[in-house]
Motif scaffolding. Structure first.
Motif: not given
Length: 522
Positions: A251-264
């Motif tokens: 859509d010509k907008k950049a998404e923000i992609c995050v590797t995320n964890a809660i505990e392990d």
């Protein structure tokens, strides 16, 4: 006839004498007082450096300096804390200077850096930069003379440049200069994890995205000002690990992609910008996420699962947007023409054309930090003798007593995530350069759960026929470099290097995050 010829010759000499005299006139240079970036009062240092540079750049018969009272008269008319090239030319024209030297003094911890700009007042030569960094006041004052002589060399055009075809002239070769930053932003008491850039809001211009432990900031570079566009706050239980900015929905907008964890447990997510704020496009993803350059695909967002007792498990897959949701798509396969068998984890490899424009090759980073260059068949082309990478970005798995491959160990597992490697043809020669982080240990290099860093830097390598050789590097950055990226940050059509670092992260000392931006082209 002979007499007439002599008269003509004498007349010609008399006509040329004024031109020769003008050519022998020394260049007039205005040295401005440097801007200070420090919580301390460094006015004494500013004045001392101003005096030293003003006297040391003088070259008999070639460079003379404008008198300080004349500079002070017009300098007071400049607005704002800093000086721009345009303002420097304005002042230079009024004091009759051919060149203006301005710059900044920045103190971070014990390190003091000097960054000077050399501006040609008529504008026929590009502005050039001179940078130096030293530890402590004494070292700065003993080395500022050499700094001034480097400025003189720039004015007289005696500096050798790393001259390659590209979008402007690439900054100097490492043998002549390391890169100094052009912008600095501090994040007190914040541990920064990632940085990237992209057109987040769809206005056709890139924004800078910075990630902390459980917080995101989106900024827009507006010249002298860096404006906060949006902010995202997660719960303190979340642990942001990696950050990437890429348009995956088309859509010509950049998404923000995050590797995320809660505990392990992985609980990764993807954000999109709508109505002035960030909202989830997808969340709760039990995947690692990373943008990697993939053969035939270019920069692509990849996903991979964590194993129950291993760091990673299963194939890497392309992330796809169906129009309604995010899903794991095509599997990347190992084998001839695909990925080498050594490319097992999405954080440890990338691809490019490193030795020839038609080549298809891979870089794989070992656990030790050494890099291997493999050809399209997976055969070893070269291996680094120096160690790259190094990270204090980790995820603890207290219930898993195993190594990365699941073999039984006597202690709980801690996963360290290596910094990214960026592959780009920076100099326009058809061959990719690779840019990587080097973080230097003070302690903990061979320990599994203690890592202390003294300094780090970002370095670029290019193929010289035998090996991937260093062509430039940044200044030393106190602490460690957590992440970096190379994109057009200020929307001037040229890429910049941006880094995030953590100046202290152990033994009870107060942490501070830094965002630095470096100009790669002059």
């Amino acid at each position: 006839m002979r007499f007439k010829g002599i008269i003509v010759l004498v007349a010609a000499i008399l006509l040329l004498l004024p031109l020769w005299g003008a050519a022998q006139q020394p260049l007039r240079v205005a040295v401005l007082p440097f801007t200070v970036h420090s919580a301390e009062d460094l006015s004494y240092l500013r004045n001392g450096i101003w005096d030293i540079i003003s006297t040391r750049i003088i070259v008999e018969g070639q460079i003379e300096v404008v008198e300080k009272p004349l500079i002070e008269r017009f300098f007071a008319d400049l607005r704002g804390a800093g000086v721009s090239d345009q303002e420097a030319r304005w002042l230079g024209a009024r004091v009759g200077a051919a060149y203006v030297v301005y710059g900044s003094i920045t103190k971070v911890g014990e390190y003091i850096s000097l960054d000077a700009k050399v501006v040609h007042v008529p504008g026929q030569r590009a502005t050039s930069s001179v940078f130096t960094q030293h530890k402590g006041m004494d070292e700065v004052m003993t080395k500022v003379g050499a700094f001034a002589q480097d400025i003189s060399s720039r004015i007289l055009g005696q500096t050798t440049s790393y001259d390659r075809k590209g979008p402007g002239q690439l900054r100097q070769h490492l043998a002549y200069q390391s890169l100094g930053y052009s912008k600095l932003m501090g994040f007190p008491k914040k541990i920064l994890k990632g940085v990237d850039a992209g057109d987040v809001d769809g206005d056709g211009k890139n924004e800078i995205v910075v990630a902390g432990e459980h917080q995101l900031w989106v900024y827009r570079d507006e010249g002298k000002e860096t404006k906060l566009v949006a902010e995202f706050q997660a719960s303190s239980a979340e642990n942001f690990i990696t950050l990437d900015v890429v348009d995956i929905t088309g859509d010509k907008k950049a998404e923000i992609c995050v590797t995320n964890a809660i505990e392990d447990n992985l609980r990764s997510f993807i954000l999109t910008f709508e109505d002035g704020s960030l909202r989830y496009l997808a969340k709760g993803l039990d995947w690692y996420l990373r943008v990697v350059k993939v053969p035939g695909q270019g920069d692509s967002l990849l996903a991979q699962h964590m194993g129950t007792d291993k760091d990673y498990e299963g194939s890497m897959r392309l992330v796809q947007w169906t129009g309604k949701k995010i899903k794991m798509g095509k599997r990347l396969k190992a084998g001839k023409g695909q990925l080498p068998k050594e490319a097992e984890w999405l954080f440890s490899f990338t691809s490019g054309k490193f030795t020839a424009p038609e080549a298809q090759e891979f870089l794989v980073m070992e656990d030790t930090g050494k890099i291997r260059l493999l050809d399209g068949n997976g055969d070893l082309q070269w291996k680094s003798s120096d160690e790259m990478g190094g990270s204090d970005n980790y995820l603890d798995r207290p219930t898993v007593k195993a190594d990365k491959r699941g073999a039984v160990a006597s202690y709980p597992r801690r996963i360290y995530f290596p910094p990214r490697m960026v592959v780009k043809d920076l100099d326009g020669d058809g061959i990719d350069d690779v840019v990587a982080v080097v973080n230097k240990f003070t302690a903990g290099e061979f320990l599994s759960k203690v890592r202390l860093y003294d300094k780090g830097y970002v370095t670029a390598l290019t193929w010289d026929g035998m090996s991937l050789a260093n062509v430039w590097r940044t200044q030393d950055i106190p602490g460690y470099v957590a992440d970096f990226q190379i994109k057009d940050v200020d929307n001037d059509g040229r890429d910049e290097l941006m880094t995030v670092s953590v100046t202290s992260h152990s033994l009870g000392t107060e942490v501070k995050g830094l965002l630095l931006v470096y100009k790669l082209y002059e």
